[in-house]
Structures are given as structure tokens and as C-alpha cells.
Design a protein around this motif. Structure first.
Motif, short mmCIF file in Angstrom:
data_model
loop_
_atom_site.label_atom_id
_atom_site.label_comp_id
_atom_site.label_asym_id
_atom_site.label_seq_id
_atom_site.Cartn_x
_atom_site.Cartn_y
_atom_site.Cartn_z
N GLN A 1 26.87 43.46 42.19
CA GLN A 1 25.76 42.72 42.78
C GLN A 1 26.24 41.38 43.34
N GLN B 1 28.11 41.94 46.54
CA GLN B 1 27.18 42.22 47.62
C GLN B 1 26.48 40.94 48.08
N TRP C 1 20.57 40.12 33.90
CA TRP C 1 21.19 41.38 33.53
C TRP C 1 21.09 41.68 32.04
#
Length: 66
Positions: free
Chosen positions: A35, A38, A62
Motif C-alpha cells: 500500500q 502504491q 492496519w
């Protein structure tokens, strides 16, 4: 067909349980890294719109505790 009872307890040895917990933590870290990569790529593509997270915010997102 067998009936399932919700009150049945399944046990596993502690070392297997700890190994499973460690694997879940590892997978969460890996997903978090993916993540983050990205987000870095998205930020590079649109530098005018950058969101910054603290380590604590990422950990909370998370479900990772120290």
C-alpha cells in the motif's frame, strides 16, 4: 449433512497458534508495504496531492501494534 454447533471449541498447540499469529503479522506488514509503495507511486504521479501518515496512523489503520 452434518450439523455445526457454535459452542464447539477447537484447540491447537500453542506453537502452531503463535506461528499463525506471526504469519498474520507478516502478511499485514507486507500488505502495508504494498500500500505504501502504491501511495508513493500515486504521489509521484500527482505531486500536488500528497497525504502524509505517521507511523502510529499506519499501524492503527492496519491493526498492527508495537
Amino acid at each position: 449433512m452434518t450439523a455445526h454447533h457454535h459452542d464447539e471449541v477447537i484447540t491447537i498447540p500453542r506453537d502452531e497458534y503463535e506461528a499463525l499469529r506471526a504469519e498474520v503479522r507478516r502478511l499485514r506488514r507486507e500488505v502495508g508495504r504494498q500500500q505504501a509503495r502504491q501511495a508513493i507511486m500515486n504521489n509521484a504521479a500527482d505531486p500536488g496531492h500528497v497525504r502524509v501518515f505517521t507511523r502510529d496512523e499506519l499501524a492503527a489503520e492496519w491493526g498492527i501494534s508495537g
